[in-house]
Design an enzyme around this catalytic site. Structure first.
Site, short mmCIF file in Angstrom:
data_model
loop_
_atom_site.label_atom_id
_atom_site.label_comp_id
_atom_site.label_asym_id
_atom_site.label_seq_id
_atom_site.Cartn_x
_atom_site.Cartn_y
_atom_site.Cartn_z
CD GLU C 67 45.53 86.86 121.17
OE1 GLU C 67 44.93 85.83 121.84
OE2 GLU C 67 46.86 86.68 120.81
CG HIS C 136 52.00 84.46 112.21
ND1 HIS C 136 51.34 83.35 111.95
CD2 HIS C 136 51.97 84.49 113.51
CE1 HIS C 136 51.18 82.64 112.97
NE2 HIS C 136 51.69 83.32 113.91
#
Lengths: 346, 431, 335
Positions: C67, C136
């Site tokens: 990322e 998450h």
């Protein structure tokens, strides 16, 4: 790939393949970088410069060698120690000093300072204050080049400290899988801030890491302009022709400390002096004189000319206006209405 | 921070005490340790000393009042300290009355500074809680938050509380913009406003007006007489507080575009006039009180009942004669006017209701002494020494700075029994 | 908003985003997508399904799990003439890319004196309710709204998901789009063709007189449900969908509170130091302060990582019942 110095008549081949004027220009630029850094240091010690600075005295060959083959359509990303890279990419010392003095006429209009000098219109995507911050950006620029079908390349400078950042590894991997036109140049000056590369890095040469990302890698003498130029020429040609990225490790040394607050406790005087004996400007000047590309008188003229340029640049910076406080939040956004200090639209 | 003066507990099982004497008045300055008041306990009368040096303000208990232990009955302000609304003081004390125990019967029991500080840290002294909307509305409407009780949590005043208050007083004012009024004379600059007393009406001022014309001091001035609610030709609206009535009178003044008022009030009208002087937005230049109610504590309950319930003219006349020293002043015209008023449908009942609110059992349910002491205009009080309705002894309670005109041989109607003298007093107020 | 004459049809929130991306890829060659599993797989939430087949691997680029560089490449590409859309698989993974988002993308223009813009769009599936647990399920948009140089939006309807994304792709500055996972399957009317919803503008979802509810993302949907229930109690709630949390539509908030005099802020991010704190401060600093007839109420996420157990998970963020309850107490003068 090993860097082989093939000489013709005792002259490194690369020096014959490049116009003489370019070589003289390279010497001038190296001198300019050196005098620029020394003058900045003087100004700093006189209290004229806010913050700190990271000087690249001793690393001129790497900076100039890697940038002299680039044009305005090519990009560089640089580091916090990037004054040399910026001058190599054509930056004007006037606007650099103006930026150090925080003036409106500086490259960043006084908003960025030494660590963020940039000139995007001429391909300088900026010095960067984050170690490893420029690598992903360089790969992104290379991605644009590929998408736009251009022949341009990106030269991405970083230091030995950055080669342990996650960004380094992620960026090299991306550049390799997508075969992007980026030349990764690690200026290994042996120290991060105070930590030596021997203590910080698992491999003995940064260039070994190229293998992990399946790209060519080379370790070269970063203080010899001809060696740097040779490696640059090869890597840039590969990139322009769609051959993908290269990792070049320039072994060099910074004569000054990491920044102006560095007390040099982590290295010895002997070490500093032994590298000082391998001053890249002295070496290149000697080489050009020996090869007959320049004479001593011309060098003197060159040096005097550089002095004038530096002086004019300092004067310009000192006489330039400071930014208006009322413009504090200008350019946070593009084309947005002026925001107040609190970010409220007026 | 002003210092509270509370009614201390001086006996072990004491829950309340009555005040038998005050040594200071509103606005006097005291030194710490000086006597402030006496309280009566089952054992003896105790002298209570002042807990601090300063100026005495917001005295809320009078001689004869019985008050629960711990109630704040006055405040001592340091010189130059801003005075706060009395309601804040009460709220501060009652939310957390400091526990006071006296070691001996001699030691005055006063809350320590620490106890006061604790009370304030618990939010007791936060001042009036009101939402921003409520404050804004109150400011715009010129309403003092202290007059409003809050329905929100922690007693917070919310917008609706202000609206309801304004509606009540506006309704009152609205109703009373219909209060009947008589211009005895129109004038230029100032207006003398005449407010009659209980069971009277505006025409009862006519004898005085005649006397005033005779005095020749009232050429330029307006003279306006107003009928109280439930009196004269005003509607029989119940108004259960002096502020409400005062608002109603003020609405008439605004309606009549009175720019400056010299208030003259008789008996209950004197209390109304005092209330009005203290809160009016129409500038008040002087206050003249004729045998005003609300200074002493008792009144002639028999008279009040007798007048409102009198069934025939003879009985009525007899009661009316109580009003004066010289019965000849109660002529047929006088009685007829009174009879006519009482004959209006609903009028007796309205008067009885009003009497119950304000004078029940002969005790005055309101006190204007604090209001009087807050005034900066010239105040004069006229009292007949032979007043059998509100005894002149009440006047002994007045502060020395208020001018008193004590008229020998005069009863409860100095404006009729000594019209010329009263006219002159009023005339002097105009200067 | 301008629409060509079009049939009324419903799309899911995910389909609306897909349509926006397709339109953008079609219109502008410099637009391309980057993200993990967005190509053949169609994206973790199936938002990019079909785009790879239609536009090819050069326009829809699968990235390795990286990322930091992924976002940084998007930044570098945006600085040099491209218009990338970087999809984070979960908003929580923004944390890996914070360096490039906060130190680089947000600051490039300013630090470099205005000589460059960074027209990058980053998309973040966010929020809780799927049992994905603490790492998450977060709502981190407030962090980004705290950074000058970024723009941050939270569409709550399919209509806005398409319109805001298309607007973001026209915007010269970095735009962070936080999409609530539970909204991907929600349906709504979406006009065909190209249209934009302006950044920085809130939208009034329901007019009301008794209180204002300012909400973001899925809380906007819950607030509307709550308003229906409250209407039966005779409480008329005004629901303002903020849509954009940087820049914030201050005037819309101020105007609404001036009208109703009561305010509840509802948001999924942790209550402390979340967007509701900013909304409350905006009101308190404005002319609407004098209109307040009760304290301002914030309903935000609980002060704990998002838990796995479904009851705990529900209890950790405001639900419709919480909004109803707070509104009743507020209007009833009990707050």
């Amino acid at each position: 790939m090993e860097c082989v110095e093939d000489k013709v008549d005792g002259t490194p081949a690369i020096l014959r393949r490049v116009p003489e004027s370019a070589l003289r220009d390279a010497l001038r630029k190296m001198i300019l970088v050196r005098r620029f850094e020394e003058s900045a240091e003087q100004a700093y010690m006189r209290g004229l410069i806010h913050g700190t600075m990271h000087l690249s005295i001793g690393q001129e060959a790497s900076a100039i060698g890697m940038t002299m083959l680039l044009n305005d359509d090519d990009y560089i990303t640089s580091t916090h120690r990037g004054h040399g890279h910026c001058i190599g990419k054509g930056a004007d010392p006037k606007r650099m000093f103006a930026e150090f003095f925080g003036k409106e006429t500086g490259y960043c209009h006084g908003r960025g300072g030494s660590m963020h000098i940039a000139d995007v219109s001429r391909g300088n995507l900026g010095a960067n204050g984050i170690v490893g911050g420029g690598l992903p950006i360089a790969v992104g620029a290379a991605l644009s080049i590929k998408k736009q079908g251009r022949q341009s390349v990106v030269v991405c400078f970083f230091g030995d400290g950055a080669n342990n950042e996650g960004a380094f590894h992620e960026s090299l991997n991306f550049a390799a899988i997508w075969k992007l036109p980026v030349v990764f140049v690690c200026e290994n000056n042996r120290y991060g801030m105070s930590m030596s590369v021997e203590r910080s890095t698992a491999v003995s040469h940064v260039s070994q890491r190229a293998a992990a990302y399946d790209m060519p890698g080379a370790t070269i003498d970063g203080n010899r302009l001809s060696d740097v130029l040779q490696a640059a020429a090869d890597a840039i040609a590969r990139a322009r022709n769609g051959g993908g990225p290269t990792l070049i490790e320039c072994e060099t040394y910074r004569i000054r400390g990491h920044s102006k607050s560095d007390r040099n406790r982590y290295r010895t005087r002997e070490e500093i002096e032994s590298w000082g004996a391998r001053d890249p400007i002295t070496l290149f000047e000697k080489q050009l004189l020996e090869c007959g590309f320049i004479d001593a008188a011309a060098v003197q003229v060159m040096r005097a000319d550089v002095e004038d340029e530096i002086k004019a640049a300092l004067d310009f910076a000192q006489e330039s206006p400071s930014p208006e406080v009322g413009e504090l939040t200008r350019d946070v956004y593009s084309g947005a209405p002026e925001l107040t200090r609190q970010g409220v639209s007026q | 921070m002003p210092t509270e003066v509370i009614l201390p507990r001086v006996d072990m099982d004491m829950t309340e005490g009555s005040i038998t004497a005050w040594y200071v008045n509103e606005g006097d300055s005291v030194k710490q340790g000086e006597p402030l008041f006496d309280i009566e306990t089952s054992k003896a009368t105790m002298e209570i000393e002042s807990p601090a040096s300063g100026i005495v303000r917001n005295v809320t208990a009078s001689v004869g009042d019985t008050v629960p232990v711990g109630t704040v009955i006055a405040w001592i302000y340091a010189t130059g300290e801003a005075v706060r609304e009395p309601e804040d003081a009460i709220e501060a004390a009652t939310v957390q009355a400091p526990e006071v125990v006296s070691a001996t019967a001699d030691a005055p029991a006063v809350p320590s500074a620490r106890e006061l500080a604790t009370a304030s840290s618990r939010g007791a002294n936060v001042g009036t809680r009101a939402t921003p909307a409520a404050r804004h509305l109150a400011r715009e409407g010129g309403v003092a938050l202290a007059e409003i009780s809050g329905s929100g949590p922690l007693g917070r005043i919310v917008k609706n509380d202000v609206l309801a208050f304004v509606q009540r007083t506006t309704a009152a004012a609205g109703r009373s913009a219909r209060l009947n009024r008589i211009w005895l004379q129109r004038g230029n600059a100032a207006t003398i406003v005449l407010v009659h007393g209980f069971a009277a009406e505006s025409n009862s001022w006519r004898p005085l007006w005649n006397a005033m014309r005779g005095a020749g001091m009232f050429a330029d001035v307006g003279v306006l007489a107003i009928d109280l609610p439930g009196h004269g030709k005003s509607p029989d609206d119940d108004m259960s507080s002096l502020p409400e009535i005062a608002h109603a009178i003020e609405a008439v003044l605004t309606d009549e575009q009175v720019e400056q008022a010299h208030l003259v009030g008789h008996s209950f009208g004197g209390a109304v006039a005092t209330q009005l002087a203290a809160s009016s937005r129409v500038p008040v230049r002087s206050l003249t009180l004729l045998a005003p109610a609300g200074i002493g504590e008792n009144c002639n309950w028999a008279f009040i009942n007798g007048v409102t319930r009198a069934n025939d003219r003879a009985a009525l006349k007899a009661w009316l004669e109580e009003l004066v020293q010289d019965a000849t002043f109660i002529d047929e015209a006088f009685v007829a006017t009174a009879e006519q008023q009482l004959a209006r449908p609903g009028r007796r009942e309205a008067l009885e209701r009003m009497a119950n609110v304000y004078f029940r059992d002969g005790r005055l349910r309101f006190d204007i002494t604090a209001l009087l002491s807050s005034l900066y205009v010239p105040v004069r009080v006229v009292w007949g020494a032979a007043d059998r309705i509100l005894p002149i002894a009440h006047a002994d309670r007045l502060a020395g700075t208020i001018a008193q005109h004590r008229l020998a041989g005069v009863g409860h109607l100095p404006q009729i029994e000594a019209g010329a003298d009263v006219a002159r007093v009023i005339g002097e107020q105009l200067r | 908003m301008n629409t060509a004459m079009s049939e009324v049809r419903e799309l899911t929130y995910a389909q609306a985003i897909n349509e926006a991306l397709a339109i953008a890829l079609e219109r502008d060659e410099s637009v391309f997508l980057m993200g993990e599993d967005i190509g053949v797989y169609g994206g973790a939430f199936q938002v990019t399904g079909g785009l790879y087949e239609r536009f090819g691997p050069e326009r829809v680029m699968d990235t390795p799990i990286a990322e930091l560089a992924g976002a940084g490449i998007a930044v570098g590409a945006a600085m040099t003439g491209s218009r990338p859309v970087y999809e984070f698989q979960f908003s929580d993974f923004a944390t890996l890319a914070m360096e490039q988002i906060v130190n680089q993308a947000a600051k490039m223009r300013y630090m470099l004196g205005g000589g460059v813009s960074v027209p990058v769009v980053m998309r973040f599936p966010a929020g809780s309710g799927t049992g994905a647990a603490a790492q998450h399920s977060q709502s981190l948009e407030a962090w980004f709204a705290h950074v000058p140089g970024l723009k941050v939006v939270q569409p709550s309807t399919p209509h806005d998901a398409k319109g805001l994304l298309l607007a973001a792709l026209d915007d010269p500055d970095p735009v962070m789009i936080f999409e609530h996972k539970l909204l991907y399957k929600s349906k709504g009317v979406v006009p065909e063709g190209y249209y934009v919803e302006p950044l920085g503008k809130a939208v009034m979802r329901r007019q009301g007189a008794d209180l204002t509810i300012v909400a973001t993302s899925i809380m906007s949907v819950r607030a509307l449900e709550a308003a229906e229930t409250l209407a039966h109690d005779g409480i008329d709630a005004e629901v303002l969908d903020l849509r954009s949390i940087r820049p914030i539509d201050r005037q819309a908030i101020i105007d609404s509170v001036q009208k109703t005099s009561r305010l509840i802020c509802v948001y999924e991010g942790v209550q402390q130091l979340g967007i509701g704190s900013e909304i409350a401060a905006i009101v308190s600093e404005s002319e609407a302060f004098d209109a307040l007839d009760a304290p301002i109420v914030r309903l935000g996420g609980a002060d704990c990582p998002l838990p796995y157990n479904p009851q705990l998970e529900r209890a950790a963020v405001p639900q419709v019942a919480d909004i109803v309850d707070a509104a009743r107490r507020l209007v009833g003068g009990r707050i």
